[in-house]
Motif scaffolding. Structure first.
Motif, PDB file in Angstrom:
ATOM      1  N   LEU A 174       0.847  -1.194   0.000  1.00 59.64           N
ATOM      2  CA  LEU A 174       0.000   0.000   0.000  1.00 59.64           C
ATOM      3  C   LEU A 174       0.876   1.236   0.000  1.00 59.64           C
ATOM      4  O   LEU A 174       1.846   1.321   0.767  1.00 59.64           O
ATOM      5  N   LEU A 175       0.544   2.210  -0.836  1.00 57.52           N
ATOM      6  CA  LEU A 175       1.201   3.519  -0.812  1.00 57.52           C
ATOM      7  C   LEU A 175       0.181   4.554  -0.360  1.00 57.52           C
ATOM      8  O   LEU A 175      -0.924   4.618  -0.907  1.00 57.52           O
ATOM      9  N   VAL A 176       0.541   5.343   0.637  1.00 59.01           N
ATOM     10  CA  VAL A 176      -0.314   6.428   1.118  1.00 59.01           C
ATOM     11  C   VAL A 176       0.441   7.734   0.913  1.00 59.01           C
ATOM     12  O   VAL A 176       1.557   7.888   1.431  1.00 59.01           O
ATOM     13  N   ASN A 177      -0.141   8.666   0.164  1.00 62.39           N
ATOM     14  CA  ASN A 177       0.517   9.956  -0.054  1.00 62.39           C
ATOM     15  C   ASN A 177      -0.311  11.061   0.576  1.00 62.39           C
ATOM     16  O   ASN A 177      -1.414  11.371   0.137  1.00 62.39           O
ATOM     17  N   GLN A 214       1.299  -3.960 -10.316  1.00 63.89           N
ATOM     18  CA  GLN A 214       2.633  -4.098  -9.730  1.00 63.89           C
ATOM     19  C   GLN A 214       2.657  -3.518  -8.317  1.00 63.89           C
ATOM     20  O   GLN A 214       3.518  -3.869  -7.511  1.00 63.89           O
ATOM     21  N   LEU A 215       1.704  -2.634  -8.044  1.00 67.23           N
ATOM     22  CA  LEU A 215       1.506  -2.070  -6.717  1.00 67.23           C
ATOM     23  C   LEU A 215       0.095  -2.394  -6.286  1.00 67.23           C
ATOM     24  O   LEU A 215      -0.857  -2.227  -7.057  1.00 67.23           O
ATOM     25  N   GLY A 216      -0.052  -2.883  -5.053  1.00 69.41           N
ATOM     26  CA  GLY A 216      -1.357  -3.364  -4.609  1.00 69.41           C
ATOM     27  C   GLY A 216      -2.428  -2.298  -4.575  1.00 69.41           C
ATOM     28  O   GLY A 216      -3.445  -2.388  -5.262  1.00 69.41           O
ATOM     29  N   ARG A 217      -2.221  -1.263  -3.778  1.00 69.74           N
ATOM     30  CA  ARG A 217      -3.235  -0.214  -3.622  1.00 69.74           C
ATOM     31  C   ARG A 217      -2.548   1.104  -3.317  1.00 69.74           C
ATOM     32  O   ARG A 217      -1.392   1.142  -2.893  1.00 69.74           O
ATOM     33  N   ALA A 218      -3.298   2.188  -3.503  1.00 69.55           N
ATOM     34  CA  ALA A 218      -2.821   3.515  -3.128  1.00 69.55           C
ATOM     35  C   ALA A 218      -3.970   4.310  -2.552  1.00 69.55           C
ATOM     36  O   ALA A 218      -5.102   4.234  -3.040  1.00 69.55           O
ATOM     37  N   VAL A 219      -3.683   5.064  -1.512  1.00 71.35           N
ATOM     38  CA  VAL A 219      -4.612   6.046  -0.973  1.00 71.35           C
ATOM     39  C   VAL A 219      -3.981   7.406  -1.224  1.00 71.35           C
ATOM     40  O   VAL A 219      -2.894   7.698  -0.702  1.00 71.35           O
ATOM     41  N   LEU A 220      -4.634   8.210  -2.047  1.00 68.78           N
ATOM     42  CA  LEU A 220      -4.062   9.474  -2.510  1.00 68.78           C
ATOM     43  C   LEU A 220      -4.941  10.624  -2.048  1.00 68.78           C
ATOM     44  O   LEU A 220      -6.096  10.734  -2.467  1.00 68.78           O
ATOM     45  N   ASP A 221      -4.379  11.472  -1.199  1.00 74.57           N
ATOM     46  CA  ASP A 221      -5.122  12.641  -0.722  1.00 74.57           C
ATOM     47  C   ASP A 221      -4.566  13.936  -1.305  1.00 74.57           C
ATOM     48  O   ASP A 221      -5.123  15.001  -1.079  1.00 74.57           O
ATOM     49  N   VAL A 222      -3.474  13.831  -2.048  1.00 73.80           N
ATOM     50  CA  VAL A 222      -2.849  15.007  -2.676  1.00 73.80           C
ATOM     51  C   VAL A 222      -2.708  14.739  -4.169  1.00 73.80           C
ATOM     52  O   VAL A 222      -2.517  13.602  -4.595  1.00 73.80           O
ATOM     53  N   SER A 247      -9.106  17.442 -14.236  1.00 74.58           N
ATOM     54  CA  SER A 247      -9.082  16.221 -13.435  1.00 74.58           C
ATOM     55  C   SER A 247      -7.874  16.303 -12.500  1.00 74.58           C
ATOM     56  O   SER A 247      -6.926  17.048 -12.763  1.00 74.58           O
ATOM     57  N   PRO A 248      -7.873  15.560 -11.414  1.00 69.84           N
ATOM     58  CA  PRO A 248      -6.786  15.688 -10.437  1.00 69.84           C
ATOM     59  C   PRO A 248      -5.439  15.183 -10.938  1.00 69.84           C
ATOM     60  O   PRO A 248      -4.412  15.492 -10.346  1.00 69.84           O
ATOM     61  N   VAL A 305      -7.407   2.274  -6.196  1.00 70.77           N
ATOM     62  CA  VAL A 305      -7.049   3.605  -5.722  1.00 70.77           C
ATOM     63  C   VAL A 305      -8.190   4.168  -4.885  1.00 70.77           C
ATOM     64  O   VAL A 305      -9.355   4.128  -5.293  1.00 70.77           O
ATOM     65  N   ARG A 306      -7.847   4.660  -3.703  1.00 69.94           N
ATOM     66  CA  ARG A 306      -8.798   5.401  -2.869  1.00 69.94           C
ATOM     67  C   ARG A 306      -8.436   6.867  -3.019  1.00 69.94           C
ATOM     68  O   ARG A 306      -7.395   7.312  -2.557  1.00 69.94           O
ATOM     69  N   ALA A 307      -9.290   7.619  -3.708  1.00 72.51           N
ATOM     70  CA  ALA A 307      -9.009   9.019  -4.016  1.00 72.51           C
ATOM     71  C   ALA A 307      -9.825   9.927  -3.118  1.00 72.51           C
ATOM     72  O   ALA A 307     -11.049   9.827  -3.071  1.00 72.51           O
ATOM     73  N   THR A 308      -9.150  10.814  -2.401  1.00 76.24           N
ATOM     74  CA  THR A 308      -9.836  11.777  -1.546  1.00 76.24           C
ATOM     75  C   THR A 308      -9.360  13.187  -1.901  1.00 76.24           C
ATOM     76  O   THR A 308      -8.208  13.383  -2.294  1.00 76.24           O
ATOM     77  N   PRO A 309     -10.210  14.204  -1.749  1.00 72.86           N
ATOM     78  CA  PRO A 309      -9.919  15.557  -2.247  1.00 72.86           C
ATOM     79  C   PRO A 309      -9.147  16.441  -1.266  1.00 72.86           C
ATOM     80  O   PRO A 309      -9.598  17.516  -0.885  1.00 72.86           O
TER      81      PRO A 309
END
Length: 319
Positions: free
Chosen positions: A221-224, A244-252, A265-266, A277-281
């Motif tokens: 998991l990558l969290v940014n 190649q990467l399981g999941r990402a949570v991107l807040d930026v 678009s972001p 991908v979990r995308a938050t604003p």
């Protein structure tokens, strides 16, 4: 003393006015004037362009957050001080811990409503989920935010690797290991979570690229929660798209909406469309308590300026 709050924080002028009391004039501006001198004792803004900086005549530019990359510091007139403010580490750490626990618990695989129609099938097909205990998290950037994340991760039984510029050994109560950024590649293969919470500058832009993403385990998991540009945009999309990467949570994000301009678009790549991908604003820090902490700090700094006392959190002094 005259204070201007410019841009996104302009609606908070009444809050600052109440904190400062009489003797302080607080003016809200949606934007700097397009031409001519900009005169104020204090300017509070997330962004000051090079052109605006050359026209600015003030004693203090106060960033209402931690990041100052949008302040054209080299263009500021001599004698201008730039300060920032923290206070966002607690909500960002809670957001990050939630992202980590969600990744391992995988609650999204269960029905949103456990009624009579769904109950039998949901019970019969229960899948195993994972647990955070015993997993390894690398925290890239170990300042205010990184340390708060570490405290919470350790409380969940995780092994914490602090990645800092120097790699100098720090508190054993916060991290099990301290490694230098230059040695980041050496630890990526053994981490299940990579948290990005470092400042953005020339040394960190695209620091996480295709090679680093490929070194992470496939289910990582990558969290940014730092700045999007610390992670190479195209490389991130391709790694997630190709699993190649399981999941990402991107807040930026790489692109932000701007008043008066066409919607964007972001990201240039459809990251938000990927199922992993979990995308938050950009919400990880936004709480009522955050604004209270930040404006109390800025009010105290403005009072210091008025009284001739040393300023807090000075990050740049124009000479």
């Amino acid at each position: 003393m005259h204070i201007q709050i410019v841009g996104l924080h302009a609606p908070n002028a009444p809050r600052l006015r109440e904190l400062l009391g009489p003797g302080y004039e607080v003016e809200a501006l949606h934007a700097f004037p397009g031409a001519g001198a900009i005169r104020s004792d204090v300017v509070i803004s997330n962004s000051v362009s090079a052109d605006e900086a050359t026209r600015l005549h003030c004693r203090l530019v106060h960033v209402p957050g931690a990041g100052s990359e949008q302040i054209a510091c080299p263009s500021l007139p001599s004698g201008t001080t730039v300060c920032n403010v923290h206070g966002h580490e607690v909500p960002i750490a809670e957001f990050t811990l939630h992202a980590i626990l969600e990744h391992f618990l995988q609650l999204w695989q269960y029905p949103a409503r456990l009624d009579a129609a769904a109950w039998a099938q949901a019970y019969a097909s229960r899948a195993q989920h994972d647990e955070a205990d015993g997993k390894t998290v690398a925290i890239l950037g170990f300042g205010h935010i990184g340390q708060e994340i570490a405290r919470r991760a350790r409380a969940c039984g995780m092994h914490v690797i602090a990645v800092t510029r120097s790699g100098k050994q720090g508190s054993e109560e916060l991290a099990h290991e301290y490694v230098a950024v230059s040695a980041l590649d050496d630890v990526l293969a053994r981490v299940q979570v990579l948290v990005v919470c470092c400042p953005l500058d020339d040394s960190t832009r695209n620091l996480i690229g295709a090679r680093q993403l490929a070194l992470l385990p496939a289910q990582a998991l990558l969290v940014n929660v730092a700045r999007a540009e610390v992670v190479d945009e195209q490389a991130l999309y391709e790694a997630l798209r190709d699993k190649q990467l399981g999941r990402a949570v991107l807040d930026v994000w790489y692109r932000y909406p701007k008043k008066g301009q066409a919607p964007v678009s972001p990201s240039r790549w459809p990251l938000h469309e990927l199922p992993n991908v979990r995308a938050t604003p950009h919400i990880s820090a936004i709480t009522p308590a955050l604004l209270d902490r930040r404006y109390r700090f800025m009010a105290r700094n403005i009072e210091h300026l008025a009284e001739g006392q040393p300023l807090l959190n000075v990050i740049y002094q124009a000479t």
